[in-house]
Design an enzyme around this catalytic site. Structure first.
Site, short mmCIF file in Angstrom:
data_model
loop_
_atom_site.label_atom_id
_atom_site.label_comp_id
_atom_site.label_asym_id
_atom_site.label_seq_id
_atom_site.Cartn_x
_atom_site.Cartn_y
_atom_site.Cartn_z
N MET A 140 -9.10 8.15 9.71
CA MET A 140 -8.87 8.46 9.24
C MET A 140 -10.65 9.60 9.14
O MET A 140 -11.54 9.54 8.73
CB MET A 140 -10.28 7.23 7.85
CG MET A 140 -8.44 5.76 7.70
SD MET A 140 -9.12 4.34 6.65
CE MET A 140 -9.83 3.87 7.98
N ASP A 191 0.82 -1.44 -0.17
CA ASP A 191 0.78 -0.08 -0.28
C ASP A 191 0.45 1.72 -0.21
O ASP A 191 2.17 1.02 -0.13
CB ASP A 191 -1.08 0.22 0.67
CG ASP A 191 -2.08 -0.92 1.64
OD1 ASP A 191 -2.60 -1.67 0.16
OD2 ASP A 191 -2.09 -1.76 2.65
N LYS A 245 -5.03 2.70 -1.71
CA LYS A 245 -6.12 3.04 -1.94
C LYS A 245 -5.98 4.40 -0.84
O LYS A 245 -5.07 4.13 -0.16
CB LYS A 245 -6.94 2.35 -0.89
CG LYS A 245 -7.17 1.50 -2.11
CD LYS A 245 -8.07 0.24 -1.00
CE LYS A 245 -8.10 -0.96 -2.61
NZ LYS A 245 -7.29 -2.36 -1.72
#
Length: 262
Positions: A177, A40, A62
């Site tokens: 997040m 990632d 992502k």
């Protein structure tokens, strides 16, 4: 999975929060001996440098606002690589089983007959606050902590986070997040009964170069984050634990860059 030769093993490896020194010994060993790497964006280049030059490398990052590799495509890559590689490392920032979709990948690989093993990593929800001296639990600041995602657009089919309920049910919150939805989150927590003066903090790029943070009362946190121009990836901590900060115990952030630019 068909074929004359048995598939290789896929290791779901936690890369930790960014500082390469926080890699586990097992994670480092697997990186140094793998035949293929699937990784990632929340991994510094210094960690990727541990992988042999001969290994295949596949980026499947992502991130909000950028093109993302769909999860089914990542699953398919892992199965395909296991068909011809002995040791496949699926490298994920933090811990694979904490908001990392590692559980989904493990289940898919098992269904396909691919051996899979998880290698836990240090999660940013603990490490990022620690790198500014904030403990996520403290005997004088309550007896519970809740790890929760603030990114509620990952799966529209699932119920949203009950922020008002969390305001009543946990002594401390660690939010992953959460920057994009922070004004809404703070409003909902206050509406749920959390004192507007509750101490809170936001830590950007914890453990690596670019680490910055703000500490403020809950009612002012979103405004202070905006004023400081903090950006993702960031961790938000809400609760009396923020007042237990011991600044002198905080390690120096590692001199590495992350996330990997697109």
């Amino acid at each position: 999975m068909s074929g004359a030769n048995p598939p290789g093993t896929v290791y779901l490896v936690g890369a930790g929060p960014g500082d390469p020194d926080l890699l586990t010994v097992k994670a480092q060993r697997l990186l140094q001996q793998c035949d293929a790497l699937v990784y990632d964006s929340l991994v510094p280049r210094e960690v990727l440098a541990l992988v042999p030059d001969s290994a295949e490398k596949h980026f499947v990052g992502k991130r909000r606002g950028h093109h993302s590799v769909p999860q089914p495509s990542t699953n398919a890559v892992l199965v395909e690589l296991a068909g011809r590689c002995r040791c496949v490392v699926r490298l994920k920032g933090g811990d694979p089983f904490l908001f990392g979709r590692g559980g989904e990948e493990a289940a898919h690989l098992e269904r396909q007959g691919v051996p899979v093993e998880v290698v836990p990593g240090v999660t940013a929800g603990i490490a990022a606050p620690a790198y500014v001296g904030i403990p996520v639990t403290h005997r004088r600041a309550g007896s519970s902590v809740t790890f929760v995602t603030g990114h509620e657009e990952i799966d529209k089919a699932r119920p949203g986070v009950d922020w008002r309920g969390l305001a009543r049910s946990s002594d401390g919150l660690v939010i992953y997040m959460g920057l994009h939805n922070l004004p809404h989150i703070c409003e909902e927590l206050i509406a749920g009964g959390l004192d507007p003066s509750t101490p809170a903090a936001a830590v950007q790029q914890g453990t690596v170069r670019g680490q910055r943070w703000v500490i403020a009362e809950l009612a002012q946190l979103a405004a202070e984050v905006c004023r400081a121009e903090l950006a993702s990836p960031s961790i938000v901590v809400i609760g009396e634990v923020v007042n237990q900060r011991v600044a002198s115990c905080a390690p120096e952030p590692a001199a590495v860059e992350m996330p990997i630019p697109f």
